[in-house]
Design a protein around this motif. Structure first.
Motif, PDB file in Angstrom:
ATOM      1  N   SER A   1       1.108   3.917   9.139  1.00 54.97           N
ATOM      2  CA  SER A   1       1.312   4.880   8.051  1.00 54.97           C
ATOM      3  C   SER A   1       0.868   4.288   6.717  1.00 54.97           C
TER       4      SER A   1
ATOM      5  N   THR B   1       5.499  22.280  10.626  1.00 57.94           N
ATOM      6  CA  THR B   1       5.306  23.670  10.234  1.00 57.94           C
ATOM      7  C   THR B   1       4.298  23.779   9.079  1.00 57.94           C
ATOM      8  N   ARG B   2       4.169  22.687   8.304  1.00 55.72           N
ATOM      9  CA  ARG B   2       3.236  22.702   7.176  1.00 55.72           C
ATOM     10  C   ARG B   2       1.775  22.682   7.617  1.00 55.72           C
TER      11      ARG B   2
ATOM     12  N   ARG C   1       8.285  17.531  13.440  1.00 57.26           N
ATOM     13  CA  ARG C   1       7.980  18.439  12.330  1.00 57.26           C
ATOM     14  C   ARG C   1       6.480  18.743  12.272  1.00 57.26           C
TER      15      ARG C   1
ATOM     16  N   MET D   1       6.593  12.998  12.884  1.00 53.87           N
ATOM     17  CA  MET D   1       7.503  12.214  12.040  1.00 53.87           C
ATOM     18  C   MET D   1       7.510  12.732  10.608  1.00 53.87           C
ATOM     19  N   GLY D   2       6.574  13.593  10.268  1.00 58.35           N
ATOM     20  CA  GLY D   2       6.525  14.102   8.901  1.00 58.35           C
ATOM     21  C   GLY D   2       5.284  13.585   8.208  1.00 58.35           C
ATOM     22  N   LEU D   3       4.181  14.343   8.286  1.00 61.48           N
ATOM     23  CA  LEU D   3       2.926  13.953   7.658  1.00 61.48           C
ATOM     24  C   LEU D   3       2.452  15.101   6.793  1.00 61.48           C
ATOM     25  N   SER D   4       1.657  14.787   5.787  1.00 58.17           N
ATOM     26  CA  SER D   4       1.156  15.852   4.938  1.00 58.17           C
ATOM     27  C   SER D   4      -0.003  16.547   5.637  1.00 58.17           C
ATOM     28  N   PRO D   5      -0.223  17.812   5.317  1.00 60.62           N
ATOM     29  CA  PRO D   5      -1.376  18.515   5.886  1.00 60.62           C
ATOM     30  C   PRO D   5      -2.668  17.747   5.619  1.00 60.62           C
TER      31      PRO D   5
ATOM     32  N   PHE E   1       5.431  12.976   1.975  1.00 60.19           N
ATOM     33  CA  PHE E   1       5.856  12.889   3.364  1.00 60.19           C
ATOM     34  C   PHE E   1       6.137  11.414   3.667  1.00 60.19           C
ATOM     35  N   VAL E   2       6.322  11.095   4.935  1.00 62.37           N
ATOM     36  CA  VAL E   2       6.745   9.729   5.261  1.00 62.37           C
ATOM     37  C   VAL E   2       5.758   8.647   4.764  1.00 62.37           C
ATOM     38  N   PRO E   3       4.462   8.771   5.016  1.00 61.79           N
ATOM     39  CA  PRO E   3       3.570   7.679   4.572  1.00 61.79           C
ATOM     40  C   PRO E   3       3.596   7.466   3.056  1.00 61.79           C
ATOM     41  N   GLU E   4       3.654   8.537   2.287  1.00 63.45           N
ATOM     42  CA  GLU E   4       3.664   8.412   0.821  1.00 63.45           C
ATOM     43  C   GLU E   4       4.942   7.696   0.374  1.00 63.45           C
TER      44      GLU E   4
ATOM     45  N   ILE F   1      -3.189  14.449   5.261  1.00 63.53           N
ATOM     46  CA  ILE F   1      -3.330  13.299   6.168  1.00 63.53           C
ATOM     47  C   ILE F   1      -3.673  13.800   7.568  1.00 63.53           C
TER      48      ILE F   1
ATOM     49  N   LEU G   1       6.672   5.616   2.213  1.00 64.67           N
ATOM     50  CA  LEU G   1       6.608   4.214   2.646  1.00 64.67           C
ATOM     51  C   LEU G   1       5.812   3.362   1.661  1.00 64.67           C
TER      52      LEU G   1
END
Ligand code: B12
Lengths: 217, 398
Positions: free
Chosen positions: B200, B283-284, B281, B245-249, A59-62, B251, A64
């Motif tokens: 981030s 949905t994940r 975003r 903005m788009g983060l992993s589940p 995702f975005v942080p990874e 995080i 970056l």
């Protein structure tokens, strides 16, 4: 892949910035040619980052932290690349267009482009067409990258391209556009040269454009 | 059934309203260009809204066919908006240990750049931003390194917030509109203090620091939410835009959800409802956002509008646990033919209307729209959104 190259590859993938620096030095000391380190370890790692982003493993942080590790490694490698007469791929003037303040995506694109060997001049956010024109005159880039996140500000991309044309600079640059609402059809319609849906493919497409043309003019 | 009763039923899902509630957030450009006879100064507008919400905000929305919704908001750090300050400001002594000096560091024809210099017993801090038109954007952030976290202990105390004006405005409106007060969620506030790109990377570089920042921010927000409970607002939109903005589940679960949970609980304790705001975003980690205990989830933005949600999928996955508040693609309101607008309303109602717990709402604010299309949207929803709902497909489009 050789151990140290593999280590660089892994460190970039995991965004471990201090390790990358040490490993690049180790690889150079072990006599690996700069071009090999760049292509086999570093650019390959960023390609994998892009793949993982697409498949939603990243995702975005990874992305970056990976891009930052790449940038750090590249900074150390640069003298060796210059020594081996491997030039920066080209120069990019990048900005978020007039009226738009979103910059996470633009920053990411900038970092990945730097990681891919471009020199990036970041003009920031809310950049009016005249400022792009002035920056093209000043920095003589090969690529102009425009980012927009709002449907209303997408139109400023068109205005920027027109301003470049009016200033007689349009043919000297490749205009690349992106941002969540931008589509390939829209990019075509406003006369952009390149579109990419996310940062890793932006770098890949810009690079292959130059490979096709045998580098910038 | 009045507006507040209808929306409350959708939020709480304890029963079926007479029809699906219809809300939208009218953006400033739409109000200036389309609603007002001529553009007005923002400060004048805010005063009018505070003095006469029924004759302005409520009336405009009702005239378009909407169920009126009032979206006041709390101050964010780095924000120079007059609206929040006019509504609630701090008592003088709240600033005893947080002295702000505002210095103009640049000026052009169209913009001003300001630096806030902050003096606290723990030392000095500063952040700067540029203002232009209706927006201002940060150039650098207050929390530059770990030591700056100490400054945050001295931020004005939400207990000293004077909320009388907001309370009076809420009383004037009563149940003729749904009140959705906007206030930052912890991740948003952390991003505003640190800059989201740096924050981030902090997730990987200094996870402990991120937890410390989130803790400080959360403790203060909980106080703010409790204070807002004195005003009589129906609900708060806990703004976690930056989550989108788009983060992993992973995080989300580790760095954000525990703090979101606490804020939601504080709001419930204060006696009003909470809508979780993620306009991007997610949905994940949909189930995780729902598990914060929020009453509603907004804005369920479809892919065509830069989100990643599919309303029917969201209804299937979490529709039994939370009110779905959004999903309508407002881009259609600008230029699409009325038939397309009708189809979009039906798509949303077919996807999420069944069994209640749904509010038709544009997924983003309306900045540019043909008002006739808004009327079509509302009329279609009033007809097609009645409860009990017609059998699926009857009279609907595919
Ligand atoms: C975070 C966010 C904000 C933050 C921005 C913080 C910042 N520093 O950037 C804040 C809160 C400030 C904000 C403000 C606003 N926002 Co906003 N925001 C978002 C959100 C949730 C995420 C954007 C983001 O950062 N994504 C993550 C990055 C990594 O993705 P990306 O930007 O798409 O970039 C990738 C690609 O697109 C591509 N790319 C990007 N640029 C470029 C450039 C080139 C050359 C190339 C090749 C590729 C490329 O590569 C990137 C990396 O892979 C989106 C929703 C969304 N999902 O897009 C809404 C969204 C964009 N915002 C929206 C709105 C309406 C606003 C506001 C008007 C809200 C308001 N009421 O004030 C303001 C506008 C301010 C302004 N004038 O710009 C709407 C836009 C709707 C529309 N139809 O136009 C969205 C879609 C939300 C929604 N559903 O309504 N927002």
């Amino acid at each position: 892949m050789d151990d140290v190259l593999q280590a660089i590859y892994d460190s970039i993938l995991e965004g471990r910035v201090t390790e990358v620096a040490a490993e690049v030095q180790r690889a150079l000391a072990a006599g690996h040619p700069a071009g090999v380190i760049l292509n086999q370890a570093m650019i390959a790692a960023m390609a994998e980052v892009g793949r993982r982003f697409e498949t939603m493993e990243y995702f975005v942080p990874e992305m970056l932290v990976a891009a930052r590790a790449m940038k750090e490694g590249l900074a150390l490698l640069r003298p060796a690349l210059v020594g081996a007469q491997i030039e920066p791929v080209g120069k990019v003037v990048l900005g978020t267009v007039s009226g738009d303040l979103h910059d996470i995506g633009k920053n990411l694109v900038g970092m990945v482009l730097e990681g891919a060997g471009f020199e990036v001049v970041d003009l920031g956010v809310n950049v009016p067409p005249e400022a792009f024109v002035a920056a093209v005159r000043e920095h003589r880039p090969q690529v102009v990258g425009l980012s927009a996140l709002l449907t209303t500000t997408m139109l400023a991309m068109k205005a920027t391209i027109e301003a470049l044309r009016a200033a007689g600079l349009r043919d000297q640059v490749v205009v690349m556009v992106g941002g969540a609402p931008v589509t390939p059809a829209f990019a075509d319609r406003i006369g952009a040269d390149l579109y990419a849906p996310e940062a890793a493919s932006a770098a890949a497409r810009a690079r292959s454009r130059f490979a096709d043309q045998g580098g910038a003019e | 059934m009045n507006v507040a009763e209808r929306t409350r039923l959708a939020f709480t899902r304890v029963g079926l309203p007479d029809r699906v509630p219809i809300h939208a957030w009218l953006g400033m450009t739409f109000i200036q260009r389309t609603v007002l006879p001529r553009p007005a100064r923002m400060t004048d507008l805010f005063h009018q809204w505070i003095d006469d919400p029924l004759g302005t905000l409520v009336k405009w929305q009702a005239d378009l066919g909407l169920d009126p919704m009032i979206t006041t908001h709390s101050q964010h750090i780095g924000e120079l908006e007059r609206w929040p300050r006019l509504l609630c400001d701090f008592k003088e002594d709240a600033y005893a240990h947080w002295r702000e000096e505002i210095v103009e560091i640049d000026r052009s024809e169209s913009s001003r750049t300001l630096e806030h210099r902050i003096h606290t017993p723990a030392g000095e801090g500063a952040y700067s931003y540029r203002m232009e038109g209706y927006s201002d954007w940060p150039l650098d952030y207050l929390i530059k390194d770990e030591a700056d976290l100490d400054l945050l202990h001295y931020r004005p105390d939400p207990d000293l917030l004077v909320v009388d004006r907001l309370k009076a405005m809420v009383e004037k409106v009563g149940d003729r509109a749904w009140w959705l007060h906007h206030a930052p969620g912890p991740w948003n506030e952390a991003a505003e203090l640190r800059g989201v790109t740096t924050l981030s990377m902090d997730l990987y570089d200094r996870p402990e620091f991120v937890h410390k920042l989130m803790r400080l921010v959360t403790d203060r927000l909980k106080k703010l939410y409790r204070k807002l409970g004195e005003t009589g607002i129906h609900s708060v939109s806990m703004n976690e835009t930056w989550v989108g903005m788009g983060l992993s589940p992973h995080i989300y679960q580790e760095f954000i959800k525990p703090y979101d949970d606490e804020c939601v609980a504080a709001i419930h304790e204060a006696g009003y409802l909470v809508s979780y705001h993620n306009c991007g975003r997610g949905t994940r980690f949909l189930e995780d956002m729902v598990a914060t205990g929020a009453d509603a989830l907004e804005t369920i933005t479809p892919v065509e509008n830069s989100g990643d949600f599919d309303l029917a999928d969201v209804k299937r996955r979490v529709g039994d646990r939370i009110c779905l508040f959004g999903g309508f693609n407002e881009r259609l309101l600008d230029e699409a033919a009325p038939a397309k607008v009708r189809d979009e309303v039906k798509r949303c109602l077919d996807a999420a209307g069944e069994g209640g717990g749904y509010i038709l709402r544009t997924s983003g604010a309306i900045y540019q729209a043909d008002p006739r299309n808004i009327e079509v949207m509302c009329q279609t929803a009033r007809d097609y959104g009645r409860y009990p709902r017609p059998a699926q497909g009857a009279g609907g489009s595919a």
